[in-house]
Enzyme design. Structure first.
Site, PDB file in Angstrom:
ATOM      1  N   TYR B 139      15.275  49.312  36.890  1.00 16.80           N
ATOM      2  CA  TYR B 139      16.120  50.201  35.512  1.00 16.80           C
ATOM      3  C   TYR B 139      15.548  49.298  34.336  1.00 16.80           C
ATOM      4  O   TYR B 139      15.430  49.914  33.308  1.00 16.80           O
ATOM      5  CB  TYR B 139      17.715  50.224  35.905  1.00 16.80           C
ATOM      6  CG  TYR B 139      18.407  50.836  34.897  1.00 16.80           C
ATOM      7  CD1 TYR B 139      18.679  52.276  35.389  1.00 16.80           C
ATOM      8  CD2 TYR B 139      19.333  50.284  33.941  1.00 16.80           C
ATOM      9  CE1 TYR B 139      19.475  53.021  34.497  1.00 16.80           C
ATOM     10  CE2 TYR B 139      20.066  51.097  33.140  1.00 16.80           C
ATOM     11  CZ  TYR B 139      19.964  52.596  33.226  1.00 16.80           C
ATOM     12  OH  TYR B 139      20.928  53.134  32.591  1.00 16.80           O
ATOM     13  N   ASN B 168      28.293  47.030  29.222  1.00 18.42           N
ATOM     14  CA  ASN B 168      29.140  47.918  30.272  1.00 18.42           C
ATOM     15  C   ASN B 168      30.045  48.837  29.614  1.00 18.42           C
ATOM     16  O   ASN B 168      31.324  48.659  29.277  1.00 18.42           O
ATOM     17  CB  ASN B 168      29.744  46.992  31.408  1.00 18.42           C
ATOM     18  CG  ASN B 168      28.844  46.074  31.962  1.00 18.42           C
ATOM     19  OD1 ASN B 168      28.021  45.455  31.408  1.00 18.42           O
ATOM     20  ND2 ASN B 168      28.809  45.889  33.284  1.00 18.42           N
ATOM     21  N   VAL B 183      34.517  49.506  36.109  1.00 20.77           N
ATOM     22  CA  VAL B 183      35.758  50.036  35.754  1.00 20.77           C
ATOM     23  C   VAL B 183      36.194  51.377  36.464  1.00 20.77           C
ATOM     24  O   VAL B 183      37.294  51.548  37.114  1.00 20.77           O
ATOM     25  CB  VAL B 183      36.001  50.338  34.156  1.00 20.77           C
ATOM     26  CG1 VAL B 183      37.403  51.033  33.810  1.00 20.77           C
ATOM     27  CG2 VAL B 183      35.746  48.726  33.419  1.00 20.77           C
TER      28      VAL B 183
END
Lengths: 305, 305
Positions: B139, B168, B183
């Site tokens: 990635y 993030n 999350v």
């Protein structure tokens, strides 16, 4: 070792094959075409095909101890013209190779990277391997991505890659169409009586390494257990004017270069720090610069193309 | 501005669309599917198709002032499983986009990169944009190659790219299948009464940025004349244990995480230095952490999927 050399009929590859044979190793070559500048070598198994066609070479990997990946489907100066072809031919092609190596459990890979492009705009001192990678052309961007994938597969699959970041190689069997290197290009023009053109003032400094020395380094790297990147340079920077002076000496010709406006893509100074190759691999560039030029010049007089 | 938002129905993209509309801009969205979590927005032109199919979106570029490229065909945690698909879907896809933009003379591009992967193993301090790029997963490798091509086309073709290196992100409309972010994954488990699993001791520190703040930064970047990379983070590092404590507070649940052996792929600390976004773009992360979590939690109670 049983070695498979991708690109073994090419400029660098043919010298790697010579070095492998001289050291007593068994050699299979995969390339897009047979030897161009010499007869096929006895004892070498040749296979020809398209690197993009995995099925053309996958079987050749079977039973090999080490793979030399010396194929590039693009050149530094022209890869920008078609980055998608660069990515597809080189990056996807190399990912195919890694995939098949993983499947067959072959771990040792010697990969030819590019010391002249992966670091990007060069600092004013010889560049060590841990210098940040910041390529600014497609050729370098793809080389860096390949290096990073090799490092990734080292962690995830136990691949044992060693990456050779070569400076400007020159020597016999180098193409002289203007894309493979300035030494062969200049010599060809001297041979055919054309003027030598210099973009800028001729003070740009490069690191010219004789291809036989580069091949010796590839061999030493394969035989070592080194993983990661190692610079392959001459240990010395030389300006284009230095090169022309040496060419005048070697060829016995008087050279009056034609100076043209500088190109913005040329960084003024690019020389590699070769301490790692010297200390870790015990390697030294052995060919004196003018001797190296003479070997190229002599070869060019006899070459058919 | 007349904006085309690639990925405008996605998690980040849908918030960028909100920010663009709130600022009075005209918005066209290209995505693989229509809005998943909400009704199509009035005033927005939607187009659906495959990013790999250039012909599906090339015409939509015509007449646009700015392109937001927020599509990723892969996720950070799973791209390693098929690097060739990662390269083809994202790198080749983005080179297609640049090509069409060059042809149409569209210069402004906002590209969503990844502050969590492009720098690689993070130092023990917030990372500034000029920190060396050293990605260790597919990635990140592909994101870095794309960033470098954008810089190359800035020089060669006058492209005006601004690259958002996001930390993030979290917030409403984040997927919760376990690949998009911790999350949403944790919240989904709390919502469905499953235990929360932590790999390691819970002390790994990350930089959680509310998606509405990220969208504001994308908007500010597009409206500025900044080119190059800018970090998008919260300015604060938080451990998984901090996150769980905040989640307990926001959800009113007692949480007893299940600790599992640490994964070697998790770097202990990854936080972005956001000085550049603050000073050059005048941007600030505006959402207090617990308020941000509450917005996610509230949304998750009402979301249909």
């Amino acid at each position: 070792m049983r070695a498979l050399v991708f690109g073994g009929c090419g400029f660098i590859g043919s010298h790697v094959v010579d070095a492998l044979l001289a050291a007593g190793h068994s050699v299979t070559v995969f390339d897009k075409a047979m030897e161009r500048y010499r007869a096929p070598l006895p004892g070498v198994e040749y296979m020809t095909g398209d690197f993009a066609d995995k099925m053309a070479w996958a079987e050749a990997l079977s039973g090999k101890d080490v793979v030399f990946h010396l194929i590039s489907t693009t050149f530094p100066g022209t890869a920008n013209l078609d980055p998608k072809a660069d990515v597809t031919g080189n990056l996807i092609g190399t990912l195919n190779l890694i995939e098949v190596m993983n499947t067959l459990g072959i771990r040792r890979l010697v990969y030819m990277s590019s010391g002249g492009t992966v670091y990007g705009p060069a600092p004013g001192h010889p560049i060590p391997e841990d210098y940040p990678l910041n390529p600014i052309n497609s050729y370098g961007i793809v080389k860096v991505a390949i290096e990073q994938y090799l490092a990734m597969y080292r962690i995830s699959h136990g691949l044992q890659p060693v990456v050779i970041r070569a400076a400007n190689p020159f020597g016999p069997r180098q193409g002289h169409t203007g894309v493979q290197g300035v030494v062969a290009t200049f010599m060809r023009r001297l041979q055919t009586g054309q003027p030598i053109e210099i973009w800028g003032d001729g003070k740009v400094v490069r690191d010219y390494l004789h291809v036989a020395d580069l091949a010796q380094l590839c061999l030493a790297a394969a035989e070592s257990d080194l993983c990661g990147a190692v610079n392959a340079g001459s240990g010395q920077g030389r300006s284009l004017l230095d090169l022309i002076e040496a060419l005048a000496h070697v060829t016995g010709q008087e050279i009056a270069p034609v100076f043209k406006p500088g190109r913005t893509i040329d960084v003024p100074y690019s020389v590699l720090d070769i301490t790692k190759a010297q200390t870790v691999l015990g390697w030294q560039p052995a060919t004196e610069f003018r001797d190296g030029l003479r070997s190229s010049w002599d070869w060019m007089q006899t070459a058919k193309a």
